[in-house]
Design a protein around this motif. Structure first.
Motif, PDB file in Angstrom:
ATOM      1  N   ALA A 236      98.828 -81.435  53.614  1.00 51.12           N
ATOM      2  CA  ALA A 236      99.559 -82.514  52.943  1.00 51.12           C
ATOM      3  C   ALA A 236     100.407 -81.923  51.818  1.00 51.12           C
ATOM      4  CB  ALA A 236      98.587 -83.546  52.383  1.00 51.12           C
ATOM      5  N   ARG A 237     101.673 -82.327  51.748  1.00 51.57           N
ATOM      6  CA  ARG A 237     102.554 -81.850  50.695  1.00 51.57           C
ATOM      7  C   ARG A 237     103.437 -83.001  50.209  1.00 51.57           C
ATOM      8  NH1 ARG A 237      99.404 -78.427  51.246  1.00 51.57           N
ATOM      9  NH2 ARG A 237      99.666 -76.138  51.275  1.00 51.57           N
ATOM     10  N   ASP A 238     104.169 -82.754  49.135  1.00 51.28           N
ATOM     11  CA  ASP A 238     105.036 -83.787  48.581  1.00 51.28           C
ATOM     12  C   ASP A 238     106.137 -84.182  49.555  1.00 51.28           C
ATOM     13  OD1 ASP A 238     103.503 -83.669  46.293  1.00 51.28           O
ATOM     14  OD2 ASP A 238     104.928 -82.408  45.193  1.00 51.28           O
ATOM     15  N   THR A 239     106.567 -83.234  50.394  1.00 49.32           N
ATOM     16  CA  THR A 239     107.585 -83.531  51.403  1.00 49.32           C
ATOM     17  C   THR A 239     107.117 -83.036  52.761  1.00 49.32           C
ATOM     18  OG1 THR A 239     108.756 -81.417  51.154  1.00 49.32           O
ATOM     19  CG2 THR A 239     109.406 -83.233  49.680  1.00 49.32           C
ATOM     20  N   ALA A 240     107.660 -83.632  53.814  1.00 49.75           N
ATOM     21  CA  ALA A 240     107.341 -83.185  55.165  1.00 49.75           C
ATOM     22  C   ALA A 240     107.797 -81.751  55.368  1.00 49.75           C
ATOM     23  CB  ALA A 240     108.000 -84.111  56.184  1.00 49.75           C
ATOM     24  N   GLU A 241     108.954 -81.401  54.812  1.00 51.02           N
ATOM     25  CA  GLU A 241     109.480 -80.047  54.984  1.00 51.02           C
ATOM     26  C   GLU A 241     108.526 -79.010  54.411  1.00 51.02           C
ATOM     27  OE1 GLU A 241     112.597 -83.010  55.303  1.00 51.02           O
ATOM     28  OE2 GLU A 241     111.145 -82.605  53.705  1.00 51.02           O
ATOM     29  N   ALA A 242     107.975 -79.295  53.257  1.00 56.24           N
ATOM     30  CA  ALA A 242     107.037 -78.356  52.640  1.00 56.24           C
ATOM     31  C   ALA A 242     105.751 -78.235  53.457  1.00 56.24           C
ATOM     32  CB  ALA A 242     106.719 -78.793  51.214  1.00 56.24           C
ATOM     33  N   ALA A 243     105.286 -79.345  54.033  1.00 57.81           N
ATOM     34  CA  ALA A 243     104.067 -79.309  54.841  1.00 57.81           C
ATOM     35  C   ALA A 243     104.264 -78.483  56.106  1.00 57.81           C
ATOM     36  CB  ALA A 243     103.637 -80.730  55.194  1.00 57.81           C
ATOM     37  N   GLY A 311     102.164 -83.235  57.119  1.00 61.56           N
ATOM     38  CA  GLY A 311     103.281 -84.072  56.714  1.00 61.56           C
ATOM     39  C   GLY A 311     103.245 -84.393  55.248  1.00 61.56           C
ATOM     40  N   SER A 312     104.148 -85.277  54.851  1.00 60.51           N
ATOM     41  CA  SER A 312     104.143 -85.761  53.472  1.00 60.51           C
ATOM     42  C   SER A 312     102.911 -86.621  53.245  1.00 60.51           C
ATOM     43  CB  SER A 312     105.408 -86.581  53.210  1.00 60.51           C
ATOM     44  OG  SER A 312     105.369 -87.796  53.961  1.00 60.51           O
ATOM     45  N   HIS A 313     102.619 -86.885  51.995  1.00 66.04           N
ATOM     46  CA  HIS A 313     101.449 -87.705  51.680  1.00 66.04           C
ATOM     47  C   HIS A 313     101.557 -89.081  52.343  1.00 66.04           C
ATOM     48  CE1 HIS A 313     100.641 -84.502  48.971  1.00 66.04           C
ATOM     49  NE2 HIS A 313     101.602 -84.815  48.123  1.00 66.04           N
ATOM     50  N   THR A 314     102.748 -89.643  52.334  1.00 65.80           N
ATOM     51  CA  THR A 314     102.937 -90.959  52.952  1.00 65.80           C
ATOM     52  C   THR A 314     102.752 -90.887  54.464  1.00 65.80           C
ATOM     53  OG1 THR A 314     104.476 -91.632  51.214  1.00 65.80           O
ATOM     54  CG2 THR A 314     104.557 -92.866  53.263  1.00 65.80           C
ATOM     55  N   GLU A 315     103.277 -89.850  55.093  1.00 66.13           N
ATOM     56  CA  GLU A 315     103.131 -89.711  56.542  1.00 66.13           C
ATOM     57  C   GLU A 315     101.667 -89.553  56.932  1.00 66.13           C
ATOM     58  OE1 GLU A 315     107.316 -87.599  57.924  1.00 66.13           O
ATOM     59  OE2 GLU A 315     105.690 -86.351  57.132  1.00 66.13           O
ATOM     60  N   GLY A 348      97.393 -86.466  46.445  1.00 61.82           N
ATOM     61  CA  GLY A 348      98.585 -86.977  47.096  1.00 61.82           C
ATOM     62  C   GLY A 348      98.335 -88.128  48.049  1.00 61.82           C
ATOM     63  N   VAL A 349      97.357 -87.963  48.948  1.00 62.09           N
ATOM     64  CA  VAL A 349      97.140 -88.965  49.995  1.00 62.09           C
ATOM     65  C   VAL A 349      96.192 -90.073  49.534  1.00 62.09           C
ATOM     66  CG1 VAL A 349      96.393 -89.350  52.372  1.00 62.09           C
ATOM     67  CG2 VAL A 349      97.548 -87.217  51.767  1.00 62.09           C
ATOM     68  N   LEU A 350      95.109 -89.708  48.871  1.00 58.85           N
ATOM     69  CA  LEU A 350      94.135 -90.740  48.470  1.00 58.85           C
ATOM     70  C   LEU A 350      94.748 -91.815  47.574  1.00 58.85           C
ATOM     71  CD1 LEU A 350      90.774 -88.781  47.980  1.00 58.85           C
ATOM     72  CD2 LEU A 350      91.487 -90.209  49.907  1.00 58.85           C
ATOM     73  N   PRO A 351      95.592 -91.473  46.584  1.00 57.99           N
ATOM     74  CA  PRO A 351      96.209 -92.548  45.794  1.00 57.99           C
ATOM     75  C   PRO A 351      97.070 -93.488  46.632  1.00 57.99           C
ATOM     76  CG  PRO A 351      96.370 -90.468  44.623  1.00 57.99           C
ATOM     77  CD  PRO A 351      95.877 -90.143  46.003  1.00 57.99           C
ATOM     78  N   GLU A 352      97.747 -92.938  47.651  1.00 62.15           N
ATOM     79  CA  GLU A 352      98.545 -93.790  48.528  1.00 62.15           C
ATOM     80  C   GLU A 352      97.651 -94.720  49.345  1.00 62.15           C
ATOM     81  OE1 GLU A 352     101.551 -95.593  50.781  1.00 62.15           O
ATOM     82  OE2 GLU A 352     101.558 -94.586  48.823  1.00 62.15           O
ATOM     83  N   LEU A 353      96.516 -94.212  49.800  1.00 59.37           N
ATOM     84  CA  LEU A 353      95.574 -95.055  50.549  1.00 59.37           C
ATOM     85  C   LEU A 353      94.946 -96.115  49.638  1.00 59.37           C
ATOM     86  CD1 LEU A 353      93.920 -92.264  52.704  1.00 59.37           C
ATOM     87  CD2 LEU A 353      95.447 -94.073  53.537  1.00 59.37           C
ATOM     88  N   ARG A 354      94.709 -95.744  48.385  1.00 56.95           N
ATOM     89  CA  ARG A 354      94.195 -96.743  47.436  1.00 56.95           C
ATOM     90  C   ARG A 354      95.229 -97.850  47.221  1.00 56.95           C
ATOM     91  NH1 ARG A 354      93.052 -93.632  43.228  1.00 56.95           N
ATOM     92  NH2 ARG A 354      95.028 -93.989  42.167  1.00 56.95           N
TER      93      ARG A 354
END
Length: 387
Positions: A236-243, A311-315, A348-354
């Motif tokens: 998981a990264r801030d952007t898909a490109e970085a991931a 992917g990104s955190h959102t993805e 990155g991902v857990l806050p989005e899921l929360r």
């Protein structure tokens, strides 16, 4: 939708920034190398997972890693809430001793034991432990074993004369309260009925959602009440490109010789789940994206769970939600290296899921508040004029 639980992974064979080995040809000035296994390093991972909001941590079992019971028992002293999903193999010790060990662990850890039942998919490794049963017989023995263990946890005196196990007058002097939850994986015809009778959570490896849906339909046809979990790696990264750049870096660290050697061994596996993992990539570096954000590159050089959400955190949150919509409520995750990747996912991902209402911190709201950092966002004080 039910709030989801997330578990991390404890690499009890050591850790690295790469999938295999680590440090091979690492250029001067670059971070890398193998991180040897120590209680201190495992404690770092466990404490970080606890702070970030993971509910538990899985430890593997096998000749290639440290003993899961002993390693996790040590880590109970450096953690407070984190549960330990201890992988163990029925039949290598007596069911009465296993029930007693689990009861002791549960009491002395403050009810932080979960059990991951690994029947054992490889006869060659099992023989090294003195077990000469074939695969179907191992599942039959596991059925007897768990029946005895669960009866002992209920406080019963057990007399059992089965095809594989025998105990007389078995009884525990102190019972676990509550009894540890049992996690059980297995994709073969022999595995399903045993999981249906004894498991609290049925685990699958990270196959594409359509394949997971078919497996869920099969296991729920045997026991509709089973909770469901999935085992995945994450990048998981801030952007898909970085991931994806990180996934590419991991793949560059794998040589054709590594792939050839590992795949030759995995093709001899008796495990149905392992066969399904191999089918996703066919031993080739091409076509490793087997579903949106699902990458099979890990399985080129690693047995067992061989796919990663990339992917990104959102993805990645989207993919988690997709599996959750199928009925998956528990996610057992890992990444390379395990300390840093826990933070990428946890921050990155857990806050989005929360935010989506799919997760809450098991330690309570106090663990999710932002820190107050002195001087952050405060305009600098003008320098005093010279007197």
């Amino acid at each position: 939708m039910t709030a989801l639980d997330f578990h991390w992974f404890l690499p009890t064979n050591g850790d690295s920034r790469d999938i295999v080995g680590g440090g091979h040809g690492t250029p001067v000035g670059s971070a890398g190398g193998i991180r040897p296994l120590t209680v201190g390093y495992l404690g770092q991972i466990a404490r970080s997972a606890e702070q970030l909001g993971f509910a538990g941590a899985l430890t593997p079992t096998g000749a290639w890693c440290e003993d899961a019971w002993l390693a996790t028992a040590m880590l109970t002293e450096v953690t407070e809430r984190l549960k330990f999903l201890v992988a163990f193999r029925p039949g290598l010790i007596s069911p009465t001793l296993a029930a007693q060990m689990a009861s002791t662990f549960q009491r002395l850890s403050g009810n932080r034991l979960l059990l991951n039942v690994v029947t054992g998919g490889e006869s060659s490794e099992q023989r090294g432990y003195g077990d000469f049963l074939d695969k179907d017989a191992r599942y039959a023995r596991t059925d007897e074993f768990l029946g005895i263990v669960k009866a002992l946890w209920r406080g019963e005196t057990v007399d059992h004369l089965g095809e594989h196990l025998r105990v007389e007058g078995a009884r525990l002097s102190r019972l676990p309260d509550p009894a540890p939850q049992i996690y059980f994986g297995g994709s073969s015809a022999a595995a399903g009925p045993v999981a249906a009778r004894h498991a609290d959570v049925y685990l699958t490896w990270g196959e594409p959602p359509a394949q997971v849906a078919r497996k869920i339909e099969w296991i729920r046809g045997l026991n509709p009440a089973l909770r469901l979990g999935i085992r995945l790696h994450v990048i998981a990264r801030d952007t898909a490109e970085a991931a994806w750049a990180e996934a590419d870096r991991l793949l560059r660290g794998v040589s054709p010789a590594d792939i050839e050697a590992v795949q030759a061994g995995l093709r001899r596996s008796e495990s149905e789940g392992q066969r399904r993992m191999l089918e996703l990539h066919g031993g080739s570096r091409d076509g490793l994206v087997v579903s949106p954000n699902l990458w099979a590159g890990v399985g080129l050089v690693r047995g067992g769970a061989g796919t990663a959400l990339v992917g990104s955190h959102t993805e990645i949150a989207d993919r988690v939600a997709e599996y959750a919509a199928l009925g998956i409520t528990e996610f057992i995750l890992s990444g390379y290296p395990h300390l840093e990747e826990a933070y990428w996912f946890g921050e990155g991902v857990l806050p989005e899921l929360r935010r989506r209402g799919l997760w809450r911190h098991p330690g309570g709201d106090g663990n999710t508040q932002q820190a107050s950092i002195p001087f952050a966002g405060v305009a600098p004080t003008p320098a005093a004029s010279p007197s």
